[in-house]
Design a protein around this motif. Structure first.
Motif, PDB file in Angstrom:
ATOM      1  N   HIS A  40      -3.940 -81.018 -54.921  1.00 53.64           N
ATOM      2  CA  HIS A  40      -3.046 -80.246 -54.093  1.00 53.64           C
ATOM      3  C   HIS A  40      -2.160 -79.678 -55.076  1.00 53.64           C
ATOM      4  O   HIS A  40      -1.766 -80.053 -56.024  1.00 53.64           O
ATOM      5  CB  HIS A  40      -2.342 -81.021 -52.867  1.00 53.64           C
ATOM      6  CG  HIS A  40      -3.328 -81.492 -52.070  1.00 53.64           C
ATOM      7  ND1 HIS A  40      -3.898 -82.657 -52.208  1.00 53.64           N
ATOM      8  CD2 HIS A  40      -3.392 -81.160 -50.762  1.00 53.64           C
ATOM      9  CE1 HIS A  40      -4.709 -82.905 -51.088  1.00 53.64           C
ATOM     10  NE2 HIS A  40      -4.395 -81.993 -50.198  1.00 53.64           N
ATOM     11  N   GLY A  41      -1.748 -78.278 -54.668  1.00 51.91           N
ATOM     12  CA  GLY A  41      -0.805 -77.663 -55.337  1.00 51.91           C
ATOM     13  C   GLY A  41       0.654 -78.223 -55.024  1.00 51.91           C
ATOM     14  O   GLY A  41       0.780 -79.211 -54.311  1.00 51.91           O
ATOM     15  N   GLU A  42       1.599 -77.500 -55.825  1.00 52.15           N
ATOM     16  CA  GLU A  42       2.860 -78.264 -55.988  1.00 52.15           C
ATOM     17  C   GLU A  42       3.563 -78.038 -54.439  1.00 52.15           C
ATOM     18  O   GLU A  42       4.400 -78.893 -53.937  1.00 52.15           O
ATOM     19  CB  GLU A  42       3.990 -77.469 -56.806  1.00 52.15           C
ATOM     20  CG  GLU A  42       3.543 -77.639 -58.289  1.00 52.15           C
ATOM     21  CD  GLU A  42       4.293 -77.056 -59.318  1.00 52.15           C
ATOM     22  OE1 GLU A  42       5.424 -76.617 -58.848  1.00 52.15           O
ATOM     23  OE2 GLU A  42       4.208 -77.120 -60.429  1.00 52.15           O
ATOM     24  N   ASP A  43       3.129 -77.122 -53.604  1.00 50.23           N
ATOM     25  CA  ASP A  43       3.679 -77.052 -52.322  1.00 50.23           C
ATOM     26  C   ASP A  43       2.831 -77.854 -51.415  1.00 50.23           C
ATOM     27  O   ASP A  43       3.061 -77.709 -49.886  1.00 50.23           O
ATOM     28  CB  ASP A  43       3.301 -75.323 -51.858  1.00 50.23           C
ATOM     29  CG  ASP A  43       2.035 -74.966 -51.892  1.00 50.23           C
ATOM     30  OD1 ASP A  43       0.937 -75.740 -52.096  1.00 50.23           O
ATOM     31  OD2 ASP A  43       1.770 -73.884 -51.228  1.00 50.23           O
ATOM     32  N   GLU A  60     -16.745 -77.861 -58.368  1.00 50.62           N
ATOM     33  CA  GLU A  60     -15.342 -77.595 -58.252  1.00 50.62           C
ATOM     34  C   GLU A  60     -15.296 -76.538 -57.398  1.00 50.62           C
ATOM     35  O   GLU A  60     -15.377 -75.222 -57.694  1.00 50.62           O
ATOM     36  CB  GLU A  60     -14.789 -77.650 -59.651  1.00 50.62           C
ATOM     37  CG  GLU A  60     -13.316 -77.514 -59.671  1.00 50.62           C
ATOM     38  CD  GLU A  60     -12.652 -77.102 -61.209  1.00 50.62           C
ATOM     39  OE1 GLU A  60     -11.710 -77.579 -61.127  1.00 50.62           O
ATOM     40  OE2 GLU A  60     -13.478 -76.636 -61.808  1.00 50.62           O
ATOM     41  N   LEU A  61     -14.692 -76.868 -56.079  1.00 50.21           N
ATOM     42  CA  LEU A  61     -14.423 -75.759 -55.377  1.00 50.21           C
ATOM     43  C   LEU A  61     -12.825 -75.415 -55.123  1.00 50.21           C
ATOM     44  O   LEU A  61     -12.219 -76.455 -55.039  1.00 50.21           O
ATOM     45  CB  LEU A  61     -14.733 -76.277 -53.810  1.00 50.21           C
ATOM     46  CG  LEU A  61     -16.373 -76.609 -53.539  1.00 50.21           C
ATOM     47  CD1 LEU A  61     -16.741 -77.043 -52.298  1.00 50.21           C
ATOM     48  CD2 LEU A  61     -17.359 -75.523 -53.851  1.00 50.21           C
ATOM     49  N   PHE A  62     -12.676 -74.177 -55.440  1.00 52.16           N
ATOM     50  CA  PHE A  62     -11.241 -73.720 -55.242  1.00 52.16           C
ATOM     51  C   PHE A  62     -10.851 -72.991 -53.908  1.00 52.16           C
ATOM     52  O   PHE A  62     -11.723 -72.379 -53.584  1.00 52.16           O
ATOM     53  CB  PHE A  62     -11.191 -72.628 -56.467  1.00 52.16           C
ATOM     54  CG  PHE A  62     -10.926 -73.263 -57.965  1.00 52.16           C
ATOM     55  CD1 PHE A  62      -9.668 -74.017 -58.324  1.00 52.16           C
ATOM     56  CD2 PHE A  62     -11.924 -73.255 -58.664  1.00 52.16           C
ATOM     57  CE1 PHE A  62      -9.581 -74.639 -59.620  1.00 52.16           C
ATOM     58  CE2 PHE A  62     -12.156 -73.931 -59.977  1.00 52.16           C
ATOM     59  CZ  PHE A  62     -10.506 -74.573 -60.435  1.00 52.16           C
ATOM     60  N   ALA A  63      -9.701 -73.188 -53.517  1.00 51.70           N
ATOM     61  CA  ALA A  63      -9.143 -72.311 -52.357  1.00 51.70           C
ATOM     62  C   ALA A  63      -8.697 -71.028 -52.510  1.00 51.70           C
ATOM     63  O   ALA A  63      -8.509 -70.669 -53.989  1.00 51.70           O
ATOM     64  CB  ALA A  63      -8.135 -73.140 -51.786  1.00 51.70           C
TER      65      ALA A  63
END
Length: 149
Positions: A40-43, A60-63
């Motif tokens: 997860h990102g920082e948010d 590796e799947l990126f959002a």
């Protein structure tokens, strides 16, 4: 691989997705690949999901993909993803039974492998391939396996 070679194998292939949850569902439910972990990102938003292929090998799947690109037979660079199976007929029937997007029937390739084609929710072309003993890939594996010291 020899300790002096630059790479020891394929670790992952990264794919940016339009809708990461839809892509995770495709790879886990339609293709039956296990989810390994999420980051997860920082948010706190879902940023990346790793899909397990084999020890040390992942998708590796990126959002948050926003810009579409179309690969065709003339595009330079990435063409398709190939996933290996040990039973091409069973894999084909599984994808069909789960409503997966079949783009071809099973056929024999120039290398004497068996294959069929599908695509993920973002249009990434995926080849599902079986390497019978007579395939050039299986013959190369047998010939080169001893040189990987």
């Amino acid at each position: 691989m020899d300790k002096h070679q630059a790479a020891a194998g394929l670790c992952h292939v990264a794919i940016r997705t339009r809708d990461i949850l839809e892509s995770v569902r495709f790879y886990t439910e339609i293709l039956g690949l296990p989810e390994a972990f999420r980051m997860h990102g920082e948010d706190g938003s879902l940023a990346t999901v790793y899909i397990f292929l084999a020890p040390g090998q992942y998708l590796e799947l990126f959002a948050n993909g926003r810009k579409e690109t179309a690969a065709d037979s003339e595009t330079i660079g990435f063409c398709h993803l190939c996933l290996m199976t040990h039973d091409i007929q069973r894999s084909y029937e599984t994808v069909r039974a789960k409503g997966g997007p079949l783009d071809s029937e099973i056929r024999r390739g120039l290398s004497r492998c068996l294959m069929f084609w599908i695509h993920d929710p973002d249009g990434t072309q995926i080849e599902i391939m079986e390497m019978p003993p007579e395939s050039l890939q299986a013959q190369a594996d047998k010939r080169l396996a001893g040189s990987n010291g």
